[in-house]
Design an enzyme around this catalytic site. Structure first.
Site, PDB file in Angstrom:
ATOM      1  N   VAL A  75       0.861  -1.181   0.000  1.00 32.63           N
ATOM      2  CA  VAL A  75       0.000   0.000   0.000  1.00 32.63           C
ATOM      3  C   VAL A  75       0.898   1.232   0.000  1.00 32.63           C
ATOM      4  CG1 VAL A  75      -1.664   1.323   1.328  1.00 32.63           C
ATOM      5  CG2 VAL A  75      -1.892  -1.148   1.173  1.00 32.63           C
ATOM      6  N   PRO A  76       0.976   1.905  -1.137  1.00 31.46           N
ATOM      7  CA  PRO A  76       1.931   3.008  -1.313  1.00 31.46           C
ATOM      8  C   PRO A  76       1.458   4.294  -0.669  1.00 31.46           C
ATOM      9  CG  PRO A  76       0.672   2.742  -3.312  1.00 31.46           C
ATOM     10  CD  PRO A  76       0.175   1.692  -2.352  1.00 31.46           C
ATOM     11  N   CYS A  77       1.595   4.366   0.644  1.00 35.60           N
ATOM     12  CA  CYS A  77       1.033   5.511   1.361  1.00 35.60           C
ATOM     13  C   CYS A  77       1.783   6.807   1.054  1.00 35.60           C
ATOM     14  CB  CYS A  77       1.036   5.239   2.855  1.00 35.60           C
ATOM     15  SG  CYS A  77       2.565   4.557   3.467  1.00 35.60           S
ATOM     16  N   HIS A  78       2.942   6.703   0.416  1.00 37.38           N
ATOM     17  CA  HIS A  78       3.663   7.932   0.064  1.00 37.38           C
ATOM     18  C   HIS A  78       2.980   8.662  -1.078  1.00 37.38           C
ATOM     19  CE1 HIS A  78       5.274   4.889  -2.697  1.00 37.38           C
ATOM     20  NE2 HIS A  78       5.509   5.873  -3.533  1.00 37.38           N
ATOM     21  N   ARG A  79       2.033   8.006  -1.729  1.00 39.48           N
ATOM     22  CA  ARG A  79       1.301   8.679  -2.811  1.00 39.48           C
ATOM     23  C   ARG A  79       0.081   9.411  -2.313  1.00 39.48           C
ATOM     24  NH1 ARG A  79       1.733   3.439  -6.520  1.00 39.48           N
ATOM     25  NH2 ARG A  79       3.967   3.523  -6.851  1.00 39.48           N
TER      26      ARG A  79
END
Length: 102
Positions: free
Chosen positions: A53-57
């Site tokens: 889950v790419p939470c940096h996006r």
DNA sequence: AGTCGCCACGAAG
DNA sequence: CTTCGTGGCGACT
């Protein structure tokens, strides 16, 4: 580790953000029919399955960075910036380009 | 069960 | 800059 239904919905949505694009906390909240973008931030803060889950996006609605790894400033944020830049996202004067919104 | 308070937010003052 | 609304949730009783 325990995942609430709300968190699951946040993670599902975030997992769909393509490389090189971003969404705001507000965007996610709206899409979930949740009145509090802050609640989304809370869910992401304890994101159990990075980097799947790419939470940096996920960033703030004014297109500044927002937080990363529990921090709202410092080295973690610089890491977030580098990750995004590495995906080809453009920055101008501390803000993301509007064009890379999902 | 209920309460309290925190928070990677955001809009308004 | 500050304050205020917000809603999910952990900590505690």
């Amino acid at each position: 580790m325990r995942v609430t239904p709300f968190q699951q919905r946040v993670y599902d949505l975030v997992a769909r953000i393509p490389r090189g694009r971003v969404a705001t906390y507000r965007d996610i909240a709206d899409r979930l029919g949740c009145g509090s973008a802050r609640a989304v931030g809370q869910a992401l803060k304890r994101n159990p399955f990075a980097p799947r889950v790419p939470c940096h996006r996920v960033v703030s609605s004014d297109l500044t960075l927002g937080g990363f790894q529990g921090k709202i400033s410092g080295a973690a944020i610089r890491r977030k910036l580098r990750l995004l830049e590495g995906e080809g996202i453009r920055f101008t004067k501390g803000r993301l380009d509007e064009s890379c919104r999902y």
